[in-house]
Design a protein around this motif. Structure first.
Motif, PDB file in Angstrom:
ATOM      1  N   UNK A 200       0.830  -1.211   0.000  1.00  0.00           N
ATOM      2  CA  UNK A 200       0.000   0.000   0.000  1.00  0.00           C
ATOM      3  C   UNK A 200       0.863   1.260   0.000  1.00  0.00           C
ATOM      4  N   UNK A 201       1.974   1.196   0.744  1.00  0.00           N
ATOM      5  CA  UNK A 201       2.879   2.357   0.802  1.00  0.00           C
ATOM      6  C   UNK A 201       3.459   2.650  -0.580  1.00  0.00           C
ATOM      7  N   UNK A 202       3.859   1.592  -1.308  1.00  0.00           N
ATOM      8  CA  UNK A 202       4.353   1.793  -2.667  1.00  0.00           C
ATOM      9  C   UNK A 202       3.298   2.494  -3.533  1.00  0.00           C
ATOM     10  N   UNK A 203       2.039   2.042  -3.407  1.00  0.00           N
ATOM     11  CA  UNK A 203       0.967   2.607  -4.221  1.00  0.00           C
ATOM     12  C   UNK A 203       0.698   4.063  -3.862  1.00  0.00           C
ATOM     13  N   UNK A 204       0.693   4.369  -2.562  1.00  0.00           N
ATOM     14  CA  UNK A 204       0.449   5.741  -2.124  1.00  0.00           C
ATOM     15  C   UNK A 204       1.541   6.674  -2.637  1.00  0.00           C
ATOM     16  N   UNK A 205       2.797   6.279  -2.447  1.00  0.00           N
ATOM     17  CA  UNK A 205       3.902   7.118  -2.885  1.00  0.00           C
ATOM     18  C   UNK A 205       3.969   7.186  -4.406  1.00  0.00           C
ATOM     19  N   UNK A 206       3.577   6.101  -5.072  1.00  0.00           N
ATOM     20  CA  UNK A 206       3.541   6.121  -6.532  1.00  0.00           C
ATOM     21  C   UNK A 206       2.525   7.130  -7.048  1.00  0.00           C
ATOM     22  N   UNK A 207       1.348   7.182  -6.401  1.00  0.00           N
ATOM     23  CA  UNK A 207       0.334   8.155  -6.795  1.00  0.00           C
ATOM     24  C   UNK A 207       0.800   9.582  -6.570  1.00  0.00           C
ATOM     25  N   UNK A 208       1.474   9.824  -5.455  1.00  0.00           N
ATOM     26  CA  UNK A 208       1.998  11.162  -5.170  1.00  0.00           C
ATOM     27  C   UNK A 208       3.073  11.549  -6.190  1.00  0.00           C
ATOM     28  N   UNK A 209       3.925  10.583  -6.530  1.00  0.00           N
ATOM     29  CA  UNK A 209       4.985  10.843  -7.498  1.00  0.00           C
ATOM     30  C   UNK A 209       4.410  11.146  -8.883  1.00  0.00           C
ATOM     31  N   UNK A 210       3.393  10.392  -9.289  1.00  0.00           N
ATOM     32  CA  UNK A 210       2.771  10.625 -10.603  1.00  0.00           C
ATOM     33  C   UNK A 210       2.120  12.011 -10.656  1.00  0.00           C
ATOM     34  N   UNK A 211       1.499  12.388  -9.569  1.00  0.00           N
ATOM     35  CA  UNK A 211       0.885  13.722  -9.519  1.00  0.00           C
ATOM     36  C   UNK A 211       1.942  14.813  -9.686  1.00  0.00           C
ATOM     37  N   UNK A 212       3.093  14.622  -9.071  1.00  0.00           N
ATOM     38  CA  UNK A 212       4.154  15.623  -9.151  1.00  0.00           C
ATOM     39  C   UNK A 212       4.712  15.725 -10.565  1.00  0.00           C
ATOM     40  N   UNK A 213       5.072  14.588 -11.149  1.00  0.00           N
ATOM     41  CA  UNK A 213       5.709  14.628 -12.471  1.00  0.00           C
ATOM     42  C   UNK A 213       4.729  14.914 -13.594  1.00  0.00           C
ATOM     43  N   UNK A 214       3.436  14.757 -13.338  1.00  0.00           N
ATOM     44  CA  UNK A 214       2.436  15.083 -14.350  1.00  0.00           C
ATOM     45  C   UNK A 214       2.441  16.568 -14.696  1.00  0.00           C
ATOM     46  N   UNK A 215       2.751  17.384 -13.694  1.00  0.00           N
ATOM     47  CA  UNK A 215       2.741  18.849 -13.891  1.00  0.00           C
ATOM     48  C   UNK A 215       4.104  19.436 -14.233  1.00  0.00           C
TER      49      UNK A 215
END
Length: 216
Positions: A200-215
């Protein structure tokens, strides 16, 4: 207000602009209840009347959209500024959870696990040592997101539950020394929970990372 609401609002406003003049004209001059006066005077009146109403709606809507976009952009800017610290804390949490799981896996009893002197209080010591790190790691998680906080909190909750189960079982005699090792099945059950927390931690941090690099 999300993008769906903005699209709906824009569509309704455009429809009002197009269809209200047509409907009003039909009711006044082509329907069963005609009105007195010339078309020119009524068109001038309703042009001013609906122009004021629709102008207020449109200007208010555009102001609302502008405020929404400004707030959204400010949130994204704040998130981008916080992301490096969030990523650093996320990496530290991952390291602690991974290390904890590896330590506990090393304590799973082998087939011949009756060497009391070798394993005396060892497993409980490891759990209590991991428990001492809880406040620091949970504080890191709280600085990332609510989901991360709840996830990491559940990890240390499983350690607390394991300690309670061990205290209430026949694993220790009256002086707190192992009589028999903790059952391998019980340890593996808790390890399964902990590994799900790590996933779950991998998924949470992955979502945060994708949000950052998307912009970016």
């Amino acid at each position: 207000m999300n993008k769906k609401h903005l699209i709906i609002f824009s569509g309704v406003t455009l429809s009002l602009f197009i269809f209200i003049p047509v409907i009003v004209n039909s009711l006044m001059f082509d329907g069963p209840f005609t009105v007195k006066g010339t078309e020119e005077s009524w068109i001038s009146f309703f042009g001013s009347f609906w122009g004021a109403i629709l102008g207020g709606i449109i200007s208010g809507g555009l102001t609302l959209i502008g405020v929404y976009l400004t707030i959204s952009r400010q949130r994204e800017t704040d998130f981008e500024n916080k992301y490096p610290k969030m990523a650093l804390k996320g990496n530290k949490i991952e390291e602690r959870i991974n290390k904890s799981i590896l330590i506990l896996k090393s304590q799973i009893p082998e087939e011949n696990f009756h060497e009391k002197d070798k394993y005396k209080n060892q497993f409980r010591w490891h759990l209590e040592h991991l428990q001492k790190e809880a406040d620091q790691v949970i504080e890191w998680a709280a600085g990332i997101s609510a989901d991360c906080f709840e996830n990491v909190n559940s990890f240390y909750g499983s350690i607390n539950e394991m300690l309670r189960d061990m205290e209430s079982s026949a694993y220790y005699d009256e002086v707190g020394i192992f009589v028999d090792p903790p059952g391998a099945v019980n340890i593996e059950l808790y390890l399964g929970i902990m590994e799900r927390v790590l996933k779950n931690h991998y998924q949470i941090m992955g979502g945060i990372s994708r949000r950052y690099y998307k912009n970016r």
